[in-house]
Write a protein that holds these residues in place. Structure first.
Motif, PDB file in Angstrom:
ATOM      1  N   VAL A  28       0.837  -1.201   0.000  1.00 28.11           N
ATOM      2  CA  VAL A  28       0.000   0.000   0.000  1.00 28.11           C
ATOM      3  C   VAL A  28       0.874   1.254   0.000  1.00 28.11           C
ATOM      4  CG1 VAL A  28      -1.698   1.318   1.325  1.00 28.11           C
ATOM      5  CG2 VAL A  28      -1.962  -1.154   1.080  1.00 28.11           C
ATOM      6  N   ARG A  29       1.797   1.333   0.912  1.00 24.22           N
ATOM      7  CA  ARG A  29       2.657   2.515   0.995  1.00 24.22           C
ATOM      8  C   ARG A  29       3.568   2.618  -0.226  1.00 24.22           C
ATOM      9  NH1 ARG A  29       4.477   4.480   6.448  1.00 24.22           N
ATOM     10  NH2 ARG A  29       2.256   4.165   6.567  1.00 24.22           N
ATOM     11  N   TRP A  30       4.161   1.487  -0.647  1.00 18.80           N
ATOM     12  CA  TRP A  30       5.032   1.496  -1.813  1.00 18.80           C
ATOM     13  C   TRP A  30       4.265   1.930  -3.059  1.00 18.80           C
ATOM     14  CZ3 TRP A  30       4.695  -1.696  -6.180  1.00 18.80           C
ATOM     15  CH2 TRP A  30       5.753  -1.566  -7.084  1.00 18.80           C
ATOM     16  N   GLY A  31       3.050   1.417  -3.231  1.00 20.67           N
ATOM     17  CA  GLY A  31       2.246   1.786  -4.389  1.00 20.67           C
ATOM     18  C   GLY A  31       1.878   3.261  -4.390  1.00 20.67           C
ATOM     19  N   MET A  32       1.532   3.796  -3.225  1.00 25.10           N
ATOM     20  CA  MET A  32       1.186   5.214  -3.151  1.00 25.10           C
ATOM     21  C   MET A  32       2.408   6.097  -3.424  1.00 25.10           C
ATOM     22  SD  MET A  32      -1.689   5.238  -0.066  1.00 25.10           S
ATOM     23  CE  MET A  32      -0.692   6.214   0.934  1.00 25.10           C
ATOM     24  N   ASP A  33       3.580   5.638  -3.025  1.00 27.05           N
ATOM     25  CA  ASP A  33       4.795   6.427  -3.253  1.00 27.05           C
ATOM     26  C   ASP A  33       5.304   6.339  -4.694  1.00 27.05           C
ATOM     27  OD1 ASP A  33       4.752   7.166  -0.610  1.00 27.05           O
ATOM     28  OD2 ASP A  33       6.305   5.739   0.026  1.00 27.05           O
ATOM     29  N   ASN A  34       4.968   5.275  -5.408  1.00 22.73           N
ATOM     30  CA  ASN A  34       5.578   5.033  -6.713  1.00 22.73           C
ATOM     31  C   ASN A  34       4.620   5.003  -7.894  1.00 22.73           C
ATOM     32  OD1 ASN A  34       8.493   4.499  -6.063  1.00 22.73           O
ATOM     33  ND2 ASN A  34       7.494   3.081  -4.663  1.00 22.73           N
ATOM     34  N   TYR A  35       3.316   5.200  -7.666  1.00 22.20           N
ATOM     35  CA  TYR A  35       2.393   5.050  -8.788  1.00 22.20           C
ATOM     36  C   TYR A  35       2.578   6.117  -9.862  1.00 22.20           C
ATOM     37  CZ  TYR A  35      -0.772   8.769  -7.288  1.00 22.20           C
ATOM     38  OH  TYR A  35      -1.320   9.984  -6.958  1.00 22.20           O
ATOM     39  N   THR A  36       3.047   7.299  -9.523  1.00 17.86           N
ATOM     40  CA  THR A  36       3.224   8.329 -10.551  1.00 17.86           C
ATOM     41  C   THR A  36       4.466   8.078 -11.395  1.00 17.86           C
ATOM     42  OG1 THR A  36       4.377   9.739  -8.957  1.00 17.86           O
ATOM     43  CG2 THR A  36       2.023  10.123  -9.273  1.00 17.86           C
ATOM     44  N   SER A  37       5.509   7.543 -10.799  1.00 16.74           N
ATOM     45  CA  SER A  37       6.751   7.349 -11.547  1.00 16.74           C
ATOM     46  C   SER A  37       6.883   5.962 -12.161  1.00 16.74           C
ATOM     47  CB  SER A  37       7.952   7.615 -10.636  1.00 16.74           C
ATOM     48  OG  SER A  37       7.972   6.681  -9.576  1.00 16.74           O
ATOM     49  N   ASN A  38       6.144   4.980 -11.634  1.00 14.37           N
ATOM     50  CA  ASN A  38       6.341   3.599 -12.087  1.00 14.37           C
ATOM     51  C   ASN A  38       5.022   2.835 -12.093  1.00 14.37           C
ATOM     52  OD1 ASN A  38       7.974   1.649 -13.089  1.00 14.37           O
ATOM     53  ND2 ASN A  38       9.189   1.375 -11.237  1.00 14.37           N
ATOM     54  N   LEU A  39       4.014   3.399 -12.693  1.00  8.73           N
ATOM     55  CA  LEU A  39       2.662   2.825 -12.664  1.00  8.73           C
ATOM     56  C   LEU A  39       2.585   1.399 -13.190  1.00  8.73           C
ATOM     57  CD1 LEU A  39      -0.281   3.288 -11.922  1.00  8.73           C
ATOM     58  CD2 LEU A  39      -0.630   4.247 -14.203  1.00  8.73           C
ATOM     59  N   PRO A  40       3.223   1.031 -14.311  1.00 10.86           N
ATOM     60  CA  PRO A  40       3.098  -0.350 -14.787  1.00 10.86           C
ATOM     61  C   PRO A  40       3.584  -1.393 -13.778  1.00 10.86           C
ATOM     62  CG  PRO A  40       4.005   1.022 -16.515  1.00 10.86           C
ATOM     63  CD  PRO A  40       3.972   1.856 -15.259  1.00 10.86           C
ATOM     64  N   VAL A  41       4.686  -1.102 -13.088  1.00  8.20           N
ATOM     65  CA  VAL A  41       5.211  -2.038 -12.101  1.00  8.20           C
ATOM     66  C   VAL A  41       4.274  -2.117 -10.896  1.00  8.20           C
ATOM     67  CG1 VAL A  41       7.142  -2.555 -10.560  1.00  8.20           C
ATOM     68  CG2 VAL A  41       7.582  -1.694 -12.859  1.00  8.20           C
ATOM     69  N   VAL A  42       3.742  -0.979 -10.467  1.00 12.23           N
ATOM     70  CA  VAL A  42       2.797  -0.958  -9.343  1.00 12.23           C
ATOM     71  C   VAL A  42       1.559  -1.783  -9.692  1.00 12.23           C
ATOM     72  CG1 VAL A  42       1.268   0.504  -7.959  1.00 12.23           C
ATOM     73  CG2 VAL A  42       3.608   1.238  -8.422  1.00 12.23           C
ATOM     74  N   VAL A  43       1.036  -1.632 -10.902  1.00 11.36           N
ATOM     75  CA  VAL A  43      -0.141  -2.400 -11.324  1.00 11.36           C
ATOM     76  C   VAL A  43       0.184  -3.883 -11.375  1.00 11.36           C
ATOM     77  CG1 VAL A  43      -1.706  -2.833 -13.258  1.00 11.36           C
ATOM     78  CG2 VAL A  43      -1.235  -0.484 -12.544  1.00 11.36           C
ATOM     79  N   LEU A  44       1.333  -4.250 -11.935  1.00  7.19           N
ATOM     80  CA  LEU A  44       1.727  -5.655 -12.022  1.00  7.19           C
ATOM     81  C   LEU A  44       1.850  -6.292 -10.643  1.00  7.19           C
ATOM     82  CD1 LEU A  44       2.667  -8.108 -13.691  1.00  7.19           C
ATOM     83  CD2 LEU A  44       4.985  -7.191 -13.479  1.00  7.19           C
ATOM     84  N   VAL A  45       2.581  -5.655  -9.749  1.00  8.23           N
ATOM     85  CA  VAL A  45       2.772  -6.206  -8.399  1.00  8.23           C
ATOM     86  C   VAL A  45       1.427  -6.285  -7.667  1.00  8.23           C
ATOM     87  CG1 VAL A  45       3.867  -5.791  -6.151  1.00  8.23           C
ATOM     88  CG2 VAL A  45       5.180  -5.480  -8.257  1.00  8.23           C
TER      89      VAL A  45
END
Length: 133
Positions: A28-45
């Protein structure tokens, strides 16, 4: 049998803790911190973790059902009550209560994944899933 239970519970604990926990090391925290810069990886994980949740939740509902889930949670609740009554647990500590809730959830999922093995060991009867046609 105990080793099978511990392995399945361990995977459930990893799934629950990887999704959310009170530290900064969770999806949750990692996704909120990284969704703007690395959205495809956040969606995959997130989809991989969601797949794990679906497998565990479906197996838990199929094996112990809502009543079994309630009973396992009631058992954990009674254990927490005993710890509180003995003075070993401060229920005012939100972080500790969050950890206990996460561990309780992983315990429910672990029991759900292992219930057929437990029932077979106790009763000697095998469980067979219905085949959907």
């Amino acid at each position: 049998m105990l080793m099978r239970l511990l392995i399945r519970w361990g995977f459930a604990l990893v799934l629950v803790m990887a999704t959310y926990n009170p530290t900064k090391w969770n999806l949750v925290r990692w996704g909120m911190d990284n969704y703007t810069s690395n959205l495809p990886v956040v969606v995959l994980v997130t989809l991989v973790v969601l797949l794990g949740w679906i497998i565990y939740i479906r197996a838990t509902f199929r094996s112990i059902g809502p009543v079994g889930i309630f009973l396992v949670l009631a058992l954990v609740g009674a254990l927490v009550w005993v710890f509180y009554d003995q003075g070993w647990l401060d229920i005012g500590n939100a972080t500790a209560m969050t950890w206990i809730g996460l561990i309780a959830l992983s315990f429910v999922l672990g029991i759900g994944m292992t219930w057929s093995i437990i029932r077979r060991a106790i009763s000697g009867q095998l469980d067979v899933d219905d085949i959907e046609e």
